[in-house]
Design an enzyme around this catalytic site. Structure first.
Site, PDB file in Angstrom:
ATOM      1  N   CYS A  19      -6.395   4.702   5.290  1.00 10.01           N
ATOM      2  CA  CYS A  19      -6.794   4.719   6.695  1.00 10.01           C
ATOM      3  C   CYS A  19      -5.939   3.794   7.565  1.00 10.01           C
ATOM      4  O   CYS A  19      -5.274   2.890   7.071  1.00 10.01           O
ATOM      5  CB  CYS A  19      -8.255   4.352   6.882  1.00 10.01           C
ATOM      6  SG  CYS A  19      -9.411   5.354   5.953  1.00 10.01           S
ATOM      7  N   LYS A  75       6.094  13.693  -6.204  1.00  7.92           N
ATOM      8  CA  LYS A  75       4.822  12.975  -6.314  1.00  7.92           C
ATOM      9  C   LYS A  75       3.715  13.899  -6.803  1.00  7.92           C
ATOM     10  O   LYS A  75       2.858  13.501  -7.588  1.00  7.92           O
ATOM     11  CB  LYS A  75       4.443  12.377  -4.952  1.00  7.92           C
ATOM     12  CG  LYS A  75       3.255  11.421  -5.013  1.00  7.92           C
ATOM     13  CD  LYS A  75       3.596  10.162  -5.770  1.00  7.92           C
ATOM     14  CE  LYS A  75       2.450   9.195  -5.844  1.00  7.92           C
ATOM     15  NZ  LYS A  75       2.723   8.063  -6.731  1.00  7.92           N
TER      16      LYS A  75
END
Length: 596
Positions: free
Chosen positions: A2, A591
């Site tokens: 966040c 990834k």
């Protein structure tokens, strides 16, 4: 992970470009939804939010139209509640008089939501950021001012977080810090706050860092700092910041991989707090405890975490949990799977194709599907019956570090709960990691320089050290391209020992319980001219027999499981840098792997 940003001006002005720009500069932290809110001088709150990327959401919802004297933007990384409009931040209170957003995890979120609903509040989603707003609403409704309501709400919120909130009456924003990052910026005609420097520095270089347990009231021309505990004012002058933009994004580290190695302590702390209060952990543990057979399914680093986790299912719960690669799970065990079996699927991204294939296959045969995953809203979270979030935030560097470590912690916690035990020993995981990184970094850097010209490496582990050895070897292969074989140390004499010649470096590792057996395996190498480097807890015989003994500061099996990979992470990182490679983006790797 966040990211939040808030800003206050004297008068209404276009805020869309500022809020969108701040969001973009926080996007490196990782996110799955975006939101922005502006409050004008008439008290109107204009809130726009949606799942998606900053550019797409800003264009679709016309962030450019946002106007007001104060505004908030937020990038959300889902931990409580899947990505959705309702869970995207910022959030409104019941009547639309307050708007706020948070960064971090409020671990008593479920309990608070039940309280707010019982008190008649309008709870729209399941996100803990909304709980922050309702916690403030509770005290505003009792007649407290906004700053005093924030102080009171702070005491109700458990976990590590920072949040910022405003109302439709006063031209202020109030923000508070407890564990998560928060900095204040002071401009010529505004003040602002943010989770991190990148969203502040293009606007002002005058910055006030905040400490845990502090609250700030932002006004257009002043910043008021207070201690949350007693409301006492704090005097702290702004500092001039000189870094370029790249440095703050990496937290002052030269690469994301090193930053994320250092972030493991904070990630472990957040995960422990989540698990401590989790409603899902006991439910998942109950499913595991009553299963006929348990399988721990993962690829790459996740598989290595499963290897370590399986030890603790045996020792803490008396449960045979079989660690298995996803394709092996289907090919080797598929025909024998049935409705009494449980599979725990472990994934960083929640999108790993191998894992999803295994899940689909086994679920069709009636196998109960549970998950450990870092990315909420991913395919894995939608397909399993229950899951535990890993709470790592975004991991930008391709090699897994903090996600691997939190997988190990989560598996140990699940094993403990499945055996009817508490999580007490894991409470210190954060401090273990902090100490290991601090004490091993210099040694790893020196070892990297010493071995920079080697053509091949071996890492041998005994017992718990097997999973650590495999993970260490994978890190080295990923970031340096040097052939590095990891294996169970007792297997080395069954063939691979033939590759040892004068000076061949062989690294060894083991937990406290495995050190006695490792001694024999070390001498098998040294008597043939090999160079044995032992990274293990202090052990007299090992120190005497090793060519180089590096003491690992651990005192228990659990502590070793949590920090055992740290020296190898650091060694791989420093070796890559010494060789001139970028450890964040190894060649040929991605990834998230979405191919078979």
């Amino acid at each position: 992970m966040c990211g939040i940003f808030g800003i206050v001006f004297e008068n209404d002005r276009p805020l869309g470009e500022i809020l969108t720009g701040a969001a973009k500069r926080l996007s490196y932290r990782g996110y799955d939804s975006v939101g922005a809110a502006a409050i004008d001088s008439q008290g109107r709150i204009d809130l726009r939010k949606a799942p998606g990327k900053v550019e797409e959401v800003a264009e679709k919802l016309k962030f450019s139209e946002l106007t007001g004297s104060r505004g908030i933007c937020q990038l959300r990384w889902a931990t409580f509640g899947a990505p959705s409009y309702e869970n995207a931040q910022p959030h409104l209170d019941s009547d639309g008089d307050l708007v706020g957003a948070h960064n971090g995890n409020v671990v008593n979120n479920a309990e608070l939501r039940r309280q707010f609903i019982a008190e008649g509040m309008t709870v729209r989603g399941t996100n803990d950021g909304e709980s922050c707003v309702h916690a403030v609403e509770r005290y505003v409704n009792r007649g407290l001012s906004l700053p005093e309501a924030v102080r009171a709400a702070y005491r109700d919120l458990a976990g590590d977080f920072a949040f910022v909130i405003g109302n439709n009456r006063e031209n202020i924003l109030v923000a508070v810090k407890k564990g998560s990052g928060l900095v204040v910026g002071v401009g010529p005609d505004f003040t602002c706050c943010s989770s991190d420097l990148p969203s502040v520095l293009p606007l002002t270089r005058r910055v006030i860092p905040m400490e845990d347990g502090e609250m700030v009231v932002l006004r257009p021309h002043s910043v008021e700092l207070y201690r949350v505990e007693d409301g006492a004012p704090i005097a702290r002058e702004p500092k001039e910041v000189g870094e370029d933009m790249g440095v703050p994004e990496k937290g002052g580290f030269p690469h994301f991989m090193l930053k994320e190695i250092h972030e493991q302590a904070a990630a472990a702390r957040e995960l422990y707090h989540l698990l401590e209060h989790s409603e899902h952990l006991p439910q998942i543990a109950q499913e595991v405890a009553k299963a006929r057979r348990v399988f721990l399914v993962g690829s790459g680093s996740s598989y290595h975490a499963c290897l370590i986790g399986s030890h603790f299912f045996s020792s803490l719960a008396g449960i045979l949990a079989i660690p298995v690669l996803p394709q092996q799970f289907v090919e080797q065990f598929g025909p024998a799977l049935g409705a009494d079996d449980v599979a725990v699927y472990v994934s960083q991204s929640g999108e790993t194709k191998d894992v999803l294939n295994a899940l689909n296959y086994a679920t069709a045969k009636g196998v109960k599907a549970l998950g450990l995953v870092n990315v909420l809203g991913s395919t894995l979270t939608r397909k399993v019956e229950r899951y535990l979030p890993l709470a790592c935030g975004w991991e930008i560097s391709v090699p897994a570090t903090k996600t691997y470590t939190n997988q190990v912690i989560a598996l140990i916690a699940l094993a403990a709960r499945s055996g009817g035990r508490d999580l007490g020993p894991l409470a210190a995981a954060s401090s273990w990691l902090e100490k290991a990184v601090r004490e091993m970094d210099g040694t790893a850097r020196a070892l990297a320089k010493q071995l920079a010209k080697v053509q091949k490496l071996f890492i041998l582990g005994y017992g718990l050290g097997h999973g650590v050895a495999l993970e260490g070897a994978l890190k080295i292969k990923e970031v340096t391209g040097i052939p590095c074989e990891g294996m169970f140390s007792s297997e080395f004499k069954h063939g691979p020992l033939a590759m040892v010649e004068q000076g061949t470096p062989v690294l060894f590792t083991a937990s406290p319980a495995g050190c006695h057996m490792l001694t024999n395996h070390v001498t098998e190498v040294t008597c043939r001219g090999g160079y044995a480097i032992v990274i293990a807890p202090e052990h007299e015989n090992l120190r005497a027999e090793a060519s180089l003994f590096i003491p690992l500061p651990v005192g228990s099996e659990v502590e070793y499981a949590v920090v055992g990979a740290v020296p190898f992470q650091l060694f791989a990182y420093h070796l890559a840098v010494t060789l001139g490679f970028d450890p964040d983006y190894p060649r040929n790797l991605s990834k998230t792997l979405t191919v078979d």
